[in-house]
Design a protein around this motif. Structure first.
Motif, PDB file in Angstrom:
ATOM      1  N   THR A 127       0.821  -1.217   0.000  1.00 31.99           N
ATOM      2  CA  THR A 127       0.000   0.000   0.000  1.00 31.99           C
ATOM      3  C   THR A 127       0.854   1.266   0.000  1.00 31.99           C
ATOM      4  O   THR A 127       0.543   2.227  -0.699  1.00 31.99           O
ATOM      5  CB  THR A 127      -0.936   0.021   1.225  1.00 31.99           C
ATOM      6  OG1 THR A 127      -1.762  -1.140   1.167  1.00 31.99           O
ATOM      7  CG2 THR A 127      -1.795   1.270   1.252  1.00 31.99           C
ATOM      8  N   ASP A 128       1.952   1.259   0.761  1.00 32.52           N
ATOM      9  CA  ASP A 128       2.749   2.474   0.943  1.00 32.52           C
ATOM     10  C   ASP A 128       4.182   2.395   0.430  1.00 32.52           C
ATOM     11  O   ASP A 128       4.890   3.401   0.452  1.00 32.52           O
ATOM     12  CB  ASP A 128       2.793   2.844   2.429  1.00 32.52           C
ATOM     13  CG  ASP A 128       1.420   3.168   2.989  1.00 32.52           C
ATOM     14  OD1 ASP A 128       0.588   3.729   2.245  1.00 32.52           O
ATOM     15  OD2 ASP A 128       1.175   2.860   4.174  1.00 32.52           O
ATOM     16  N   THR A 129       4.643   1.213   0.017  1.00 39.47           N
ATOM     17  CA  THR A 129       6.032   1.071  -0.431  1.00 39.47           C
ATOM     18  C   THR A 129       6.103   0.250  -1.708  1.00 39.47           C
ATOM     19  O   THR A 129       5.168  -0.461  -2.070  1.00 39.47           O
ATOM     20  CB  THR A 129       6.912   0.385   0.636  1.00 39.47           C
ATOM     21  OG1 THR A 129       6.474  -0.963   0.801  1.00 39.47           O
ATOM     22  CG2 THR A 129       6.884   1.130   1.956  1.00 39.47           C
ATOM     23  N   PHE A 130       7.239   0.348  -2.365  1.00 44.23           N
ATOM     24  CA  PHE A 130       7.532  -0.495  -3.521  1.00 44.23           C
ATOM     25  C   PHE A 130       9.034  -0.441  -3.787  1.00 44.23           C
ATOM     26  O   PHE A 130       9.755   0.368  -3.206  1.00 44.23           O
ATOM     27  CB  PHE A 130       6.735  -0.080  -4.769  1.00 44.23           C
ATOM     28  CG  PHE A 130       6.976   1.336  -5.225  1.00 44.23           C
ATOM     29  CD1 PHE A 130       7.925   1.633  -6.189  1.00 44.23           C
ATOM     30  CD2 PHE A 130       6.218   2.381  -4.706  1.00 44.23           C
ATOM     31  CE1 PHE A 130       8.129   2.938  -6.617  1.00 44.23           C
ATOM     32  CE2 PHE A 130       6.409   3.678  -5.123  1.00 44.23           C
ATOM     33  CZ  PHE A 130       7.367   3.969  -6.081  1.00 44.23           C
ATOM     34  N   GLN A 131       9.488  -1.325  -4.639  1.00 42.77           N
ATOM     35  CA  GLN A 131      10.846  -1.300  -5.150  1.00 42.77           C
ATOM     36  C   GLN A 131      10.749  -1.078  -6.658  1.00 42.77           C
ATOM     37  O   GLN A 131       9.667  -1.174  -7.235  1.00 42.77           O
ATOM     38  CB  GLN A 131      11.554  -2.629  -4.863  1.00 42.77           C
ATOM     39  CG  GLN A 131      11.717  -2.911  -3.377  1.00 42.77           C
ATOM     40  CD  GLN A 131      12.240  -4.317  -3.146  1.00 42.77           C
ATOM     41  OE1 GLN A 131      11.699  -5.285  -3.662  1.00 42.77           O
ATOM     42  NE2 GLN A 131      13.289  -4.422  -2.334  1.00 42.77           N
ATOM     43  N   VAL A 132      11.877  -0.796  -7.290  1.00 43.86           N
ATOM     44  CA  VAL A 132      11.878  -0.626  -8.739  1.00 43.86           C
ATOM     45  C   VAL A 132      12.890  -1.574  -9.365  1.00 43.86           C
ATOM     46  O   VAL A 132      13.907  -1.920  -8.757  1.00 43.86           O
ATOM     47  CB  VAL A 132      12.170   0.833  -9.163  1.00 43.86           C
ATOM     48  CG1 VAL A 132      11.019   1.756  -8.760  1.00 43.86           C
ATOM     49  CG2 VAL A 132      13.490   1.342  -8.608  1.00 43.86           C
ATOM     50  N   SER A 133      12.580  -1.981 -10.591  1.00 43.22           N
ATOM     51  CA  SER A 133      13.433  -2.897 -11.348  1.00 43.22           C
ATOM     52  C   SER A 133      13.599  -2.363 -12.768  1.00 43.22           C
ATOM     53  O   SER A 133      12.725  -1.656 -13.284  1.00 43.22           O
ATOM     54  CB  SER A 133      12.776  -4.278 -11.395  1.00 43.22           C
ATOM     55  OG  SER A 133      13.509  -5.143 -12.242  1.00 43.22           O
ATOM     56  N   LEU A 134      14.695  -2.730 -13.399  1.00 44.87           N
ATOM     57  CA  LEU A 134      14.902  -2.341 -14.792  1.00 44.87           C
ATOM     58  C   LEU A 134      14.165  -3.250 -15.763  1.00 44.87           C
ATOM     59  O   LEU A 134      14.038  -2.928 -16.940  1.00 44.87           O
ATOM     60  CB  LEU A 134      16.401  -2.325 -15.119  1.00 44.87           C
ATOM     61  CG  LEU A 134      17.186  -1.218 -14.413  1.00 44.87           C
ATOM     62  CD1 LEU A 134      18.684  -1.429 -14.607  1.00 44.87           C
ATOM     63  CD2 LEU A 134      16.750   0.153 -14.922  1.00 44.87           C
ATOM     64  N   THR A 135      13.671  -4.396 -15.261  1.00 42.27           N
ATOM     65  CA  THR A 135      12.943  -5.332 -16.118  1.00 42.27           C
ATOM     66  C   THR A 135      11.627  -5.715 -15.457  1.00 42.27           C
ATOM     67  O   THR A 135      11.507  -5.707 -14.228  1.00 42.27           O
ATOM     68  CB  THR A 135      13.771  -6.613 -16.381  1.00 42.27           C
ATOM     69  OG1 THR A 135      14.092  -7.220 -15.128  1.00 42.27           O
ATOM     70  CG2 THR A 135      15.053  -6.295 -17.143  1.00 42.27           C
ATOM     71  N   GLU A 136      10.652  -6.062 -16.252  1.00 44.72           N
ATOM     72  CA  GLU A 136       9.349  -6.450 -15.722  1.00 44.72           C
ATOM     73  C   GLU A 136       9.488  -7.687 -14.852  1.00 44.72           C
ATOM     74  O   GLU A 136      10.004  -8.718 -15.279  1.00 44.72           O
ATOM     75  CB  GLU A 136       8.392  -6.727 -16.884  1.00 44.72           C
ATOM     76  CG  GLU A 136       6.973  -6.940 -16.458  1.00 44.72           C
ATOM     77  CD  GLU A 136       6.015  -7.020 -17.634  1.00 44.72           C
ATOM     78  OE1 GLU A 136       4.824  -7.239 -17.376  1.00 44.72           O
ATOM     79  OE2 GLU A 136       6.450  -6.865 -18.787  1.00 44.72           O
ATOM     80  N   GLY A 137       9.067  -7.587 -13.585  1.00 33.04           N
ATOM     81  CA  GLY A 137       9.152  -8.699 -12.650  1.00 33.04           C
ATOM     82  C   GLY A 137      10.564  -9.049 -12.232  1.00 33.04           C
ATOM     83  O   GLY A 137      10.792 -10.076 -11.591  1.00 33.04           O
ATOM     84  N   GLY A 138      11.534  -8.194 -12.556  1.00 33.92           N
ATOM     85  CA  GLY A 138      12.941  -8.485 -12.282  1.00 33.92           C
ATOM     86  C   GLY A 138      13.366  -8.143 -10.869  1.00 33.92           C
ATOM     87  O   GLY A 138      12.552  -7.761 -10.018  1.00 33.92           O
ATOM     88  N   ALA A 139      14.651  -8.281 -10.642  1.00 31.61           N
ATOM     89  CA  ALA A 139      15.227  -7.990  -9.329  1.00 31.61           C
ATOM     90  C   ALA A 139      15.199  -6.492  -9.060  1.00 31.61           C
ATOM     91  O   ALA A 139      15.335  -5.679  -9.981  1.00 31.61           O
ATOM     92  CB  ALA A 139      16.669  -8.493  -9.275  1.00 31.61           C
ATOM     93  N   ALA A 140      15.028  -6.144  -7.797  1.00 32.64           N
ATOM     94  CA  ALA A 140      15.001  -4.735  -7.402  1.00 32.64           C
ATOM     95  C   ALA A 140      16.362  -4.091  -7.631  1.00 32.64           C
ATOM     96  O   ALA A 140      17.407  -4.716  -7.444  1.00 32.64           O
ATOM     97  CB  ALA A 140      14.608  -4.613  -5.935  1.00 32.64           C
ATOM     98  N   VAL A 141      16.334  -2.839  -8.050  1.00 32.68           N
ATOM     99  CA  VAL A 141      17.545  -2.043  -8.193  1.00 32.68           C
ATOM    100  C   VAL A 141      18.141  -1.845  -6.801  1.00 32.68           C
ATOM    101  O   VAL A 141      17.414  -1.580  -5.839  1.00 32.68           O
ATOM    102  CB  VAL A 141      17.206  -0.674  -8.839  1.00 32.68           C
ATOM    103  CG1 VAL A 141      18.366   0.284  -8.760  1.00 32.68           C
ATOM    104  CG2 VAL A 141      16.747  -0.860 -10.275  1.00 32.68           C
TER     105      VAL A 141
END
Length: 192
Positions: free
Chosen positions: A142-156
């Protein structure tokens, strides 16, 4: 010392006064529009300037619109703005190197949504994040997320805490060509 709203309005008007045409760019900054279109701006109020008219821009077959860019001329010229296509919000968020988390309360994003990050008030981006990069949302709560360079990939891997602006981005594919529409008032220039 704070800058007055009138001075900030004047700064916005100075920038929008330079931007006479809009173009559509793909993820490699190549135009996917058949031609740039002229744009007009209202006088800034409350530190915000908006486009005054709706704009329809023809997209070439096979093009995917990632960016709406503002230029000083119908062709050539200088690029003075670039905003993600289909963006509906731009909000400040906390970035934590512990867990590589971005905290943005009630963000409304889901895994595989696209976002970009930008500097917050000239502070620079935390190490691990890059400007003008389309990231995929992963591990959204709800309040957090991570980002990845690829769809469904590992978090940056984010190796420093900080604050960034997060802006949603909705790339628009046009396999057979078509028209990309920008509503009147949809393009905002804001003086912080």
């Amino acid at each position: 010392m704070s800058t007055s709203v009138a001075a900030k309005n004047a700064a916005v008007d100075a920038v929008t006064g330079l931007i006479t045409h809009l173009d559509l760019l793909d993820d490699s900054d190549t135009s996917v529009a058949s031609a740039r279109v002229a744009v007009e701006w209202d006088a800034a109020a409350s530190r915000i300037g908006d486009n005054t008219n709706a704009e329809d821009i023809t997209v070439t077959a096979g093009g995917t619109v990632f960016w709406v860019a503002g230029y000083t001329a119908l062709s050539g010229g200088t690029q003075h703005s670039k905003t993600p296509a289909g963006s509906t919000f731009k909000r400040p968020a906390l970035v934590e190197n512990t867990g590589d988390l971005i905290t943005l309360p009630a963000h409304g994003l889901s895994d595989n949504d696209r976002v970009i990050v930008e500097e917050h008030n000239g502070e620079g981006l935390p190490t691990g994040l890059a400007a003008e990069t389309f990231y995929y949302v992963v591990s959204a709560t709800t309040d957090t997320f991570q980002v990845s360079l690829t769809e469904g990939g590992a978090a940056v891997t984010i190796s420093a805490d900080g604050v960034v602006y997060v802006q949603d981005a909705i790339p628009n594919p046009f396999p057979s060509g078509g028209t990309y529409q920008i509503a009147a008032g949809a393009l905002d220039f804001l003086a912080a």
